[in-house]
Design a protein around this motif. Structure first.
Motif, PDB file in Angstrom:
ATOM      1  N   HIS A   1     -14.146  12.954  -0.931  1.00 53.05           N
ATOM      2  CA  HIS A   1     -14.711  14.288  -1.166  1.00 53.05           C
ATOM      3  C   HIS A   1     -15.317  14.329  -2.581  1.00 53.05           C
ATOM      4  CE1 HIS A   1     -12.535  15.572   2.421  1.00 53.05           C
ATOM      5  NE2 HIS A   1     -11.425  15.085   1.891  1.00 53.05           N
ATOM      6  N   PRO A   2     -16.511  13.773  -2.783  1.00 54.87           N
ATOM      7  CA  PRO A   2     -17.078  13.684  -4.137  1.00 54.87           C
ATOM      8  C   PRO A   2     -17.311  15.032  -4.804  1.00 54.87           C
ATOM      9  CG  PRO A   2     -18.698  13.077  -2.451  1.00 54.87           C
ATOM     10  CD  PRO A   2     -17.380  13.159  -1.765  1.00 54.87           C
ATOM     11  N   VAL A   3     -17.696  16.055  -4.033  1.00 58.64           N
ATOM     12  CA  VAL A   3     -17.918  17.381  -4.632  1.00 58.64           C
ATOM     13  C   VAL A   3     -16.607  17.962  -5.148  1.00 58.64           C
ATOM     14  CG1 VAL A   3     -18.687  19.741  -4.198  1.00 58.64           C
ATOM     15  CG2 VAL A   3     -19.943  17.821  -3.199  1.00 58.64           C
ATOM     16  N   TRP A   4     -15.555  17.837  -4.348  1.00 58.47           N
ATOM     17  CA  TRP A   4     -14.250  18.324  -4.779  1.00 58.47           C
ATOM     18  C   TRP A   4     -13.712  17.498  -5.940  1.00 58.47           C
ATOM     19  CZ3 TRP A   4     -12.317  22.852  -3.901  1.00 58.47           C
ATOM     20  CH2 TRP A   4     -12.669  23.560  -2.747  1.00 58.47           C
ATOM     21  N   MET A   5     -14.017  16.205  -5.963  1.00 58.38           N
ATOM     22  CA  MET A   5     -13.599  15.367  -7.086  1.00 58.38           C
ATOM     23  C   MET A   5     -14.210  15.870  -8.383  1.00 58.38           C
ATOM     24  SD  MET A   5     -14.584  12.803  -9.338  1.00 58.38           S
ATOM     25  CE  MET A   5     -16.032  12.039  -8.636  1.00 58.38           C
TER      26      MET A   5
ATOM     27  N   GLY B   1      -4.020  17.114  -6.370  1.00 63.63           N
ATOM     28  CA  GLY B   1      -5.311  17.631  -5.925  1.00 63.63           C
ATOM     29  C   GLY B   1      -6.436  16.646  -6.188  1.00 63.63           C
ATOM     30  N   PHE B   2      -6.390  16.000  -7.337  1.00 60.84           N
ATOM     31  CA  PHE B   2      -7.434  15.034  -7.688  1.00 60.84           C
ATOM     32  C   PHE B   2      -7.375  13.824  -6.762  1.00 60.84           C
ATOM     33  CE2 PHE B   2      -9.432  12.121 -11.000  1.00 60.84           C
ATOM     34  CZ  PHE B   2     -10.691  12.699 -10.887  1.00 60.84           C
ATOM     35  N   ARG B   3      -6.158  13.371  -6.441  1.00 62.75           N
ATOM     36  CA  ARG B   3      -6.019  12.217  -5.537  1.00 62.75           C
ATOM     37  C   ARG B   3      -6.504  12.558  -4.132  1.00 62.75           C
ATOM     38  NH1 ARG B   3      -0.841  10.326  -6.762  1.00 62.75           N
ATOM     39  NH2 ARG B   3      -1.791   8.809  -8.181  1.00 62.75           N
ATOM     40  N   TRP B   4      -6.280  13.815  -3.713  1.00 64.50           N
ATOM     41  CA  TRP B   4      -6.768  14.235  -2.404  1.00 64.50           C
ATOM     42  C   TRP B   4      -8.288  14.123  -2.319  1.00 64.50           C
ATOM     43  CZ3 TRP B   4     -10.187  18.230  -1.432  1.00 64.50           C
ATOM     44  CH2 TRP B   4     -10.418  18.520  -0.081  1.00 64.50           C
TER      45      TRP B   4
ATOM     46  N   ALA C   1      -2.346  13.959  -0.238  1.00 63.67           N
ATOM     47  CA  ALA C   1      -1.831  14.696  -1.382  1.00 63.67           C
ATOM     48  C   ALA C   1      -0.349  14.968  -1.191  1.00 63.67           C
ATOM     49  CB  ALA C   1      -2.592  16.013  -1.561  1.00 63.67           C
ATOM     50  N   ASP C   2       0.386  15.013  -2.285  1.00 62.28           N
ATOM     51  CA  ASP C   2       1.811  15.338  -2.235  1.00 62.28           C
ATOM     52  C   ASP C   2       2.034  16.842  -2.103  1.00 62.28           C
ATOM     53  OD1 ASP C   2       2.800  12.680  -2.544  1.00 62.28           O
ATOM     54  OD2 ASP C   2       2.245  12.758  -4.660  1.00 62.28           O
TER      55      ASP C   2
ATOM     56  N   ALA D   1       0.841  -1.200   0.000  1.00 62.74           N
ATOM     57  CA  ALA D   1       0.000   0.000   0.000  1.00 62.74           C
ATOM     58  C   ALA D   1       0.879   1.255   0.000  1.00 62.74           C
ATOM     59  CB  ALA D   1      -0.907  -0.006   1.216  1.00 62.74           C
ATOM     60  N   ILE D   2       0.325   2.341  -0.534  1.00 61.24           N
ATOM     61  CA  ILE D   2       0.985   3.647  -0.537  1.00 61.24           C
ATOM     62  C   ILE D   2       0.108   4.603   0.257  1.00 61.24           C
ATOM     63  CG2 ILE D   2       1.853   5.552  -1.952  1.00 61.24           C
ATOM     64  CD1 ILE D   2       2.201   3.624  -4.253  1.00 61.24           C
ATOM     65  N   ASP D   3       0.659   5.157   1.315  1.00 57.08           N
ATOM     66  CA  ASP D   3      -0.096   6.049   2.200  1.00 57.08           C
ATOM     67  C   ASP D   3      -1.365   5.370   2.726  1.00 57.08           C
ATOM     68  OD1 ASP D   3       1.742   8.122   1.887  1.00 57.08           O
ATOM     69  OD2 ASP D   3       0.709   8.905   0.125  1.00 57.08           O
TER      70      ASP D   3
END
Length: 253
Positions: free
Chosen positions: A135-139, A210-213, A219-220, A49-51
């Protein structure tokens, strides 16, 4: 604002998409599905796993961004280049419409296609990989903002290009490599310190981060910085389109 002109351009472009569903929608979805099968289901099950996120789920935002950037640029660039190539662009330029209406019509249609494609890829990913959206809205916000921004960028490329080969130069030689090196398949925190700093000069890092967050809350790069970078690029693209129509660059003989 001439909404009739915007609707006419938008509907024409969308109808062209539905006439070529295999090329416009099915092909990109199938290509991305192969990534999910190989990296998500096959290789991902054997990687750590990553993070705290399984590898198969971790790469989903990056793969969606990879398709979204390429398709946004390709859709918009071809949409404006084709009228230039056939000469029908002069009918648009001589019509009582402003650059804003032309831009909104072409870019809106290209962005709509890209968002539809992104949603379809997201649904297809569920078949191969289990994931969640924190965060579906932010996605959805990142999805639409990125589609609009890079459709604008593609619109500029379509005006700049003077042959079909040039339409593919920037997507293939610049955008795709930057996407692969922007954290699509890994977290930049896994890189040596010097390469972490160098990678921050890659603008695609901010898009994917940002998209992954929006999916997993990790997020990086700070999410506010990610949004700022995308909005800044959007403003630059709008200003460039305004300059092109004001000067007639590559539009008028």
């Amino acid at each position: 604002m001439n909404f009739h002109a915007i609707r006419a351009i938008y509907r024409f472009e969308m109808h062209r998409t539905f006439r070529t569903l295999t090329q416009s929608i099915a092909s990109p979805v199938l290509s991305t599905s192969l990534y999910f099968i190989v990296f998500g289901a096959a290789i991902g099950s054997r990687m750590g796993a990553i993070d705290g996120i399984s590898y198969g789920a971790f790469i989903i935002p990056g793969l969606i961004m990879l398709s979204l950037l390429n398709e946004s640029i390709s859709n918009a660039s071809f949409a404006i280049y084709l009228p230039k190539w056939t000469g029908t662009i002069y009918e648009v330029l001589s019509a009582p419409v402003s650059f804003v209406e032309v831009m909104v019509g072409y870019v809106g249609a290209a962005a709509t296609k890209s968002v539809i494609l992104g949603v379809l890829i997201l649904c297809t990913a569920r078949i191969f990989v289990d994931y969640s959206i924190e965060h579906p809205v932010w996605m959805l916000f990142f999805l639409v903002l990125t589609a609009v921004t890079f459709s604008l960028f593609g619109f500029i490329i379509g005006i700049w290009a003077d042959n079909f080969e040039k339409l593919q130069v920037i997507p293939l030689m610049i955008v795709t490599p930057l996407t692969f090196l922007g954290g699509s398949f890994y977290s930049i925190s896994m890189l040596p310190p010097i390469w972490q700093k160098i990678t921050l000069f890659n603008p695609v890092v901010y898009l994917i981060s940002g998209f992954r967050w929006s999916f997993y809350g990790v997020a990086d790069v700070n999410v506010v910085v990610c949004i700022g970078v995308i909005v800044a690029f959007l403003v630059v693209c709008v200003a460039t389109v305004w300059w092109i129509f004001r000067t007639g660059y590559r539009l008028k003989p």
